[in-house]
Design an enzyme around this catalytic site. Structure first.
Site, short mmCIF file in Angstrom:
data_model
loop_
_atom_site.label_atom_id
_atom_site.label_comp_id
_atom_site.label_asym_id
_atom_site.label_seq_id
_atom_site.Cartn_x
_atom_site.Cartn_y
_atom_site.Cartn_z
N ASP A 46 -3.02 -2.57 -0.22
CA ASP A 46 -2.79 -3.09 1.13
C ASP A 46 -1.59 -4.02 1.01
OD1 ASP A 46 -3.15 -3.81 3.84
OD2 ASP A 46 -4.23 -5.62 3.22
N GLU A 62 -1.37 1.87 2.06
CA GLU A 62 -1.51 1.91 3.51
C GLU A 62 -0.14 1.84 4.17
OE1 GLU A 62 -3.95 -0.10 7.20
OE2 GLU A 62 -4.01 -1.11 5.25
N ASP A 98 -7.79 -8.76 2.10
CA ASP A 98 -6.72 -7.89 1.60
C ASP A 98 -7.25 -6.92 0.54
OD1 ASP A 98 -4.26 -9.11 2.95
OD2 ASP A 98 -5.22 -10.85 2.03
#
Length: 164
Positions: free
Chosen positions: A7, A67, A139
Site C-alpha cells: 500500500d 495497489e 497501511d
C-alpha cells in the site's frame, strides 16, 4: 506462493506478506515503512526503496502486488504518491519479482466480494481471512488486502493463460 502486498504512500508505505498454501491463506508478517517528512523528497523515496529491498531480502516473496491509487487530495499529492509507487515497483523489479497492480475496487471485490466496501469491512475481512488476533495497522492492513487479492487472482490468471 508467497506474496508481498504493498500500500504505497509518500509518508507511510504499508507492506503485508502472506503465503498461499493450497486453498489457505497464511499471514507471514506486516508492517510499515515510515519516511521523515522533514527530509528531501528524493531521500524519502530512497527510504521506501531500501526498506522494501530489506523486506524482500528477509521474506523472499514469489510475487509483489501493488495497489494502484487514483485519488489524491491535489495534483502535488498525486505526483508524490505516483513516485512512491514507482519506488516500490522498482524495488520488486530489482529483486526479480513479478509485479502486479490492482485498483482499490479490485482489492475490495477480491477480499469482501463487493467493490464499494468500506475500509472497515476490508480490514475486518483481512483479519478473518488471515486469522489475525486483531486488525493490523491501517497501511499494513491495506497491504495485506492487496496480497490477498493477488493470491486469489493469481490462480485465475494462470488458468486463463493456459487456455490461450
Amino acid at each position: 506462493m508467497r506474496v508481498l502486498g504493498i500500500d504505497p504512500g509518500s509518508r507511510i508505505t504499508g507492506y503485508g506478506i502472506i503465503e498461499k498454501v493450497g486453498n489457505r491463506l497464511v499471514h507471514v508478517d506486516n508492517g510499515a515503512i515510515h519516511t521523515d517528512n522533514h527530509k528531501e523528497f528524493a531521500l524519502r523515496l530512497h527510504r521506501i526503496f531500501e526498506g522494501l529491498c530489506e523486506v524482500i531480502a528477509e521474506y523472499r516473496p514469489d510475487a509483489m502486488a501493488v495497489e494502484q491509487v487514483f485519488l489524491a487530495h491535489n495534483a502535488q499529492s498525486a505526483l508524490k504518491l505516483g513516485q512512491a509507487r514507482g519506488a516500490a515497483i522498482v524495488a520488486g523489479v530489482n529483486a526479480g519479482l513479478p509485479v502486479s497492480e490492482y485498483t482499490a475496487m479490485q482489492v475490495k471485490q477480491a477480499v469482501v466480494g463487493y467493490g464499494h466496501a468500506r475500509k472497515e469491512q476490508v480490514q475486518q475481512m483481512v483479519k478473518s481471512l488471515l486469522n489475525l488476533p486483531e486488525i493490523a495497522q491501517a497501511d499494513a492492513s491495506d497491504a495485506l488486502a492487496v496480497a490477498v487479492c493477488h493470491a486469489n487472482s493469481a490462480g485465475m490468471k494462470n488458468i486463463l493463460r493456459s487456455i490461450r
